[in-house]
Design a protein around this motif. Sequence first.
Motif, PDB file in Angstrom:
ATOM      1  N   HIS A  50      34.007-105.115  69.129  1.00 52.27           N
ATOM      2  CA  HIS A  50      34.781-104.630  70.267  1.00 52.27           C
ATOM      3  C   HIS A  50      36.023-103.868  69.820  1.00 52.27           C
ATOM      4  CE1 HIS A  50      38.047-105.396  73.262  1.00 52.27           C
ATOM      5  NE2 HIS A  50      37.120-104.980  74.093  1.00 52.27           N
ATOM      6  N   ASN A  51      36.240-102.730  70.449  1.00 53.10           N
ATOM      7  CA  ASN A  51      37.422-101.900  70.201  1.00 53.10           C
ATOM      8  C   ASN A  51      38.458-102.182  71.288  1.00 53.10           C
ATOM      9  OD1 ASN A  51      39.215 -99.895  69.462  1.00 53.10           O
ATOM     10  ND2 ASN A  51      37.816 -98.192  69.790  1.00 53.10           N
ATOM     11  N   PRO A  52      39.609-102.830  70.961  1.00 58.11           N
ATOM     12  CA  PRO A  52      40.220-102.903  69.635  1.00 58.11           C
ATOM     13  C   PRO A  52      40.157-104.252  68.923  1.00 58.11           C
ATOM     14  CG  PRO A  52      41.903-103.271  71.280  1.00 58.11           C
ATOM     15  CD  PRO A  52      40.600-103.092  72.039  1.00 58.11           C
ATOM     16  N   PHE A  97      45.793 -99.811  75.412  1.00 63.19           N
ATOM     17  CA  PHE A  97      44.436-100.343  75.497  1.00 63.19           C
ATOM     18  C   PHE A  97      44.257-101.269  76.699  1.00 63.19           C
ATOM     19  CE2 PHE A  97      45.465 -99.245  71.204  1.00 63.19           C
ATOM     20  CZ  PHE A  97      44.325 -98.674  70.682  1.00 63.19           C
ATOM     21  N   ARG A 156      47.250-101.942  67.491  1.00 66.47           N
ATOM     22  CA  ARG A 156      45.982-101.669  66.813  1.00 66.47           C
ATOM     23  C   ARG A 156      46.274-100.915  65.523  1.00 66.47           C
ATOM     24  NH1 ARG A 156      41.062 -97.605  68.370  1.00 66.47           N
ATOM     25  NH2 ARG A 156      42.628 -96.129  67.628  1.00 66.47           N
ATOM     26  N   LYS A 200      31.633 -92.835  64.592  1.00 72.87           N
ATOM     27  CA  LYS A 200      32.236 -93.897  63.797  1.00 72.87           C
ATOM     28  C   LYS A 200      31.446 -94.167  62.521  1.00 72.87           C
ATOM     29  CE  LYS A 200      35.164 -94.555  67.180  1.00 72.87           C
ATOM     30  NZ  LYS A 200      36.560 -94.089  67.102  1.00 72.87           N
ATOM     31  N   ASP A 228      28.469-100.013  75.249  1.00 74.86           N
ATOM     32  CA  ASP A 228      28.977 -99.081  74.238  1.00 74.86           C
ATOM     33  C   ASP A 228      28.633 -99.626  72.852  1.00 74.86           C
ATOM     34  OD1 ASP A 228      30.499 -97.567  72.448  1.00 74.86           O
ATOM     35  OD2 ASP A 228      32.130 -97.287  73.870  1.00 74.86           O
ATOM     36  N   SER A 255      40.565-102.636  76.207  1.00 78.72           N
ATOM     37  CA  SER A 255      39.353-101.843  76.067  1.00 78.72           C
ATOM     38  C   SER A 255      39.704-100.487  75.461  1.00 78.72           C
ATOM     39  CB  SER A 255      38.663-101.673  77.422  1.00 78.72           C
ATOM     40  OG  SER A 255      37.396-101.062  77.274  1.00 78.72           O
ATOM     41  N   TYR A 256      38.687 -99.672  75.273  1.00 78.61           N
ATOM     42  CA  TYR A 256      38.859 -98.355  74.664  1.00 78.61           C
ATOM     43  C   TYR A 256      39.579 -97.429  75.638  1.00 78.61           C
ATOM     44  CZ  TYR A 256      37.531 -94.004  72.288  1.00 78.61           C
ATOM     45  OH  TYR A 256      37.540 -92.787  71.652  1.00 78.61           O
ATOM     46  N   GLN A 295      31.731 -89.951  74.349  1.00 79.80           N
ATOM     47  CA  GLN A 295      32.619 -89.780  75.497  1.00 79.80           C
ATOM     48  C   GLN A 295      31.921 -89.005  76.613  1.00 79.80           C
ATOM     49  OE1 GLN A 295      35.478 -91.349  75.586  1.00 79.80           O
ATOM     50  NE2 GLN A 295      35.997 -90.662  77.638  1.00 79.80           N
TER      51      GLN A 295
END
Length: 482
Positions: free
Chosen positions: A250-252, A431, A443, A315, A279, A201-202, A178
């Motif tokens: 990819h998150n989420p 998100f 999510r 993570k 990322d 997206s995050y 971050q």
Amino acid sequence: MDRSLGSRQLAGLLSAAPHTDGRPGYRALADGVRTLLLHGRIALHVRLPAERELASALGISRATVTAAYDLLREDGFARSRRGAGTWTELPDGHRPANVASFPADDGVIDLAVAAPGAPEAQLAEALAEAARLLPRQASTPGYHPYGMTELRAAVAERFTRRGLPTLPDQILITNGAQQALSLTLGLLGRPGDRILVENPSYPNALDTMRRAGLRTTPVPVTEDGWDPGLIDCALRQAAPRLAYLIPDFHNPTGRLMPPEQRLAVMESARATGTWLVIDETMTDIALDVPPAAPFASLAPRGTGEQIVTVGSLSKTHWGGLRLGWVRAGSRLITELATARVPADMGGSVLNQLVGLGLLARTDQVLSERLPRLRAQRDALAESLGRHLPDWRWKSPPGGLSLWIDLGRPIASQLARAALTRGVRVEGGARFGADPGTHESRLRFPYTLAPEVLDEAVRRVAAALDGGLDAAGADTGRPRWIA
């Protein structure tokens, strides 16, 4: 008060947010502003538009806006001073959705955090190793704006081993990904610049963009992944200064961008002069496929200078260490290090030594962690199939969560109802790069033990069966995402 929210901007945010029918206009308006504030769409201590201007932008009476502002002040979500206007506040006991603090051991199953716990055995070994190395650092001041030399070298070697030759002076060690992202966006972007971003997206990345005053240009990521044609069109039409992408699990959504699409995105970005901020925090969470090569490794020789890669140990190892990094050209790394000095002057020496030990044990950590995550993902899918058979999702090849289609736009209501049953989970709107989007999505991380996940599913199913009409009240509990 030097920050203001324009009437058209606020009207746009309100019109895109979900509406609740059957309430007086001023209450609906006050609730809309309050929701935007709690979701982080409106910042704190920002001047709200003048009553007459907002009334004109919304096409309603000034009296309605006046009554809404009165209600916001009464509830503690706004404050006014003669001659200074009205600005946003938060009453005691309330926190915006991006605040990283919440009651510990409150009995709630927390699914807002898609991150595993620490690998205990490897952490203990790394701590013991750090204890042996720490005395050597005691005679130094302990400030490392670039990060410790040994850790920079280890991260650089990791990139080289994955197919992207990297020198230590191309690495900046940060306090988590971050901070790496905040420094990068703050250095490369200016308020008003456009940034291309995936939708969804995050959330913490989106919040960083908003605080930096960047204007987002969203492109969709669906269950089938990315559309390079849409990305190319958005890049050429909007000509954004930056693009933020999560191509690896990819998150989420959990999607993995294929190599041919990465090449197409790089070509489009090169044509428009757009900086690519990649990322890679999820890269090693590869459950069904091999880990991807670094995005920047596909760039033709000499053309990768406008690709910045962000990563971390959060993570893959443990978020409690707050260790991340930026990989970029050495000149940009120096500029980033200069920018971070006023904030913290450098990270913790002890944490970096522990991180160095954990990084050396990555293969061992992943050999134990990935099979467990695979089993938890499958257990969650089985539990959802039993308790909530109407929900749909596509099993991701990696990452830490399912992106579930609820079949109807009830995610925010369901999240509130689930909290009353002891489950903290985030609806898809959190998100969304655009307000009001992904209300039919949820999510659902699989980072907890199978029996805990099954209990969480049972509680969410009970909340859904119990009805959502009474779930609209805000509990005031802190809400955040990772």
